[in-house]
Design an enzyme around this catalytic site. Structure first.
Site, mmCIF file in Angstrom:
data_model
loop_
_atom_site.group_PDB
_atom_site.id
_atom_site.type_symbol
_atom_site.label_atom_id
_atom_site.label_comp_id
_atom_site.label_asym_id
_atom_site.label_seq_id
_atom_site.Cartn_x
_atom_site.Cartn_y
_atom_site.Cartn_z
ATOM 1 N N LYS A 52 0.839 -1.202 0.000
ATOM 2 C CA LYS A 52 0.000 0.000 0.000
ATOM 3 C C LYS A 52 0.878 1.258 0.000
ATOM 4 O O LYS A 52 0.608 2.212 -0.727
ATOM 5 C CB LYS A 52 -0.949 -0.013 1.210
ATOM 6 C CG LYS A 52 -2.028 -1.078 1.066
ATOM 7 C CD LYS A 52 -2.830 -1.327 2.336
ATOM 8 C CE LYS A 52 -3.760 -2.527 2.134
ATOM 9 N NZ LYS A 52 -4.463 -2.954 3.339
ATOM 10 N N GLN A 96 -4.884 -1.677 9.519
ATOM 11 C CA GLN A 96 -4.629 -2.996 8.932
ATOM 12 C C GLN A 96 -5.167 -4.081 9.878
ATOM 13 O O GLN A 96 -4.805 -4.120 11.048
ATOM 14 C CB GLN A 96 -3.118 -3.177 8.683
ATOM 15 C CG GLN A 96 -2.762 -4.447 7.947
ATOM 16 C CD GLN A 96 -3.321 -4.483 6.518
ATOM 17 O OE1 GLN A 96 -3.285 -3.497 5.788
ATOM 18 N NE2 GLN A 96 -3.854 -5.636 6.125
ATOM 19 N N ASP A 119 -11.348 2.567 3.680
ATOM 20 C CA ASP A 119 -11.545 1.116 3.596
ATOM 21 C C ASP A 119 -13.036 0.780 3.559
ATOM 22 O O ASP A 119 -13.412 -0.355 3.270
ATOM 23 C CB ASP A 119 -10.910 0.428 4.819
ATOM 24 C CG ASP A 119 -9.667 -0.372 4.455
ATOM 25 O OD1 ASP A 119 -9.446 -0.613 3.251
ATOM 26 O OD2 ASP A 119 -8.928 -0.756 5.375
#
Ligand code: NAD
Length: 283
Positions: A52, A96, A119
């Site tokens: 990422k 994460q 997200d």
């Protein structure tokens, strides 16, 4: 049979994002910023975060990674999120997953400002997604939709079987397909006779985490098959949830693993972050 090539499409999307980022910088002096919170030493999580970071760099985003030890307290993670919510240079915040078991993941995700929830895991954004409103959709299912659109596969009126019903993959996948007028059947670990569902489907989308879960007997001739699963075998090979070799002989379209949905996920993270950054123009 046509391969749905996520690797090629994701690099096209990344180069478009790079151009749009440059424009945003020159016209509005805005550099999209992504903050990633990474807790513990899980090697897969570290790999994903590195990918990422690299992608952010490639397209010209500003990115920071807050690395925290496994022993970190709930309060310290929460404080970092609140700080990022207030930081004007940060447009997107990503935690994460998975977080260590002593951390209340739901509370952490709910603390992210929904405007920075790139997200798409915040219940507010998920609610908007289900209602078909503008929102941040979770990157993996959004990547599947983008891949289908690119290959001009219209879900409208198709019978789609989604296998796997997690909050980050299966459920948002179901919502995105339903919003595009597919008839969606969603299966999970307690579904009886899985193949009676998959065999009826014009399209099978699987995100479970079990190699060879979907075999050729389980799909009908000419079906579209999308494999979201990522499994590392003992010999080091990366495979999906579909028996690719045999299913590809029956499918009309199929995603490979690697090179299918995986690269699309990162491209959609960049897309969502750019979308969040654009909101600064009118604020
Ligand atoms: P999860 O463990 O949270 O959910 C798995 C789902 O599969 C659950 O709904 C469970 O009920 C269902 N399931 C389990 N066994 C089943 C079975 N035998 N038959 C039918 N359903 C079954 O996992 P997740 O986070 O949703 O991830 C699923 C897979 O997708 C994993 O392989 C993960 O690595 C992969 N993934 C890929 C990407 C990507 O970028 N391509 C992103 C996220 C997750």
């Amino acid at each position: 049979m046509i391969i749905l090539d996520g690797k090629a499409l994701s690099s096209q999307i990344k180069s478009q994002i790079k151009t749009q980022t440059q424009e945003l910088k020159t016209k509005h002096n805005i550099t999209p910023g992504l903050a990633v919170i990474l807790v513990g030493d899980d090697p897969a999580s570290h790999t994903y975060v590195k990918m990422k970071e690299k992608a952010c760099k490639e397209v010209g985003f500003y990115s920071i990674v807050h690395k925290m030890p496994e022993s970190i307290s709930q309060k310290e993670i929460e404080e970092t999120i609140l700080m990022m919510n207030e930081n004007p240079n940060i447009d997107g915040i990503l935690v994460q997953l998975p977080l260590p078991s002593h951390i209340d993941t739901t509370r952490i995700l709910e603390l992210i400002d929904p405007k920075k929830d790139v997200d798409g895991f915040h219940p507010y954004n998920f609610g908007r997604l289900v209602q078909g409103l503008d929102t941040f959709a979770p990157c993996t299912p959004l990547g599947v939709m983008e891949l289908l659109d690119h290959y001009k596969i219209d879900p409208k009126g198709l019978n789609v079987c989604v296998v796997g019903a997690s909050n980050i993959v299966g459920k948002p996948m179901m919502a995105l397909l339903l919003n595009r007028f597919a008839t969606v059947d969603i299966c999970h670990i307690y579904t009886k006779n899985l193949q009676s569902h998959t065999r009826e489907a014009d399209m099978v989308v699987v995100g479970v985490g079990k190699p060879n879960l979907i075999t050729s007997e389980m799909v009908k001739e000419g079906a579209i098959v999308v494999d979201i699963g990522i499994n590392r075998l003992e010999d080091g090979r990366l495979v999906g949830d579909v028996d690719f070799e045999n299913v590809s002989k029956k499918a009309s379209y199929i995603t490979p693993v690697p090179g299918g949905v995986g690269p699309m996920t990162i491209a959609m993270l960049l897309k969502n972050t750019l979308k969040a950054a654009r909101k600064r123009i009118h604020s």
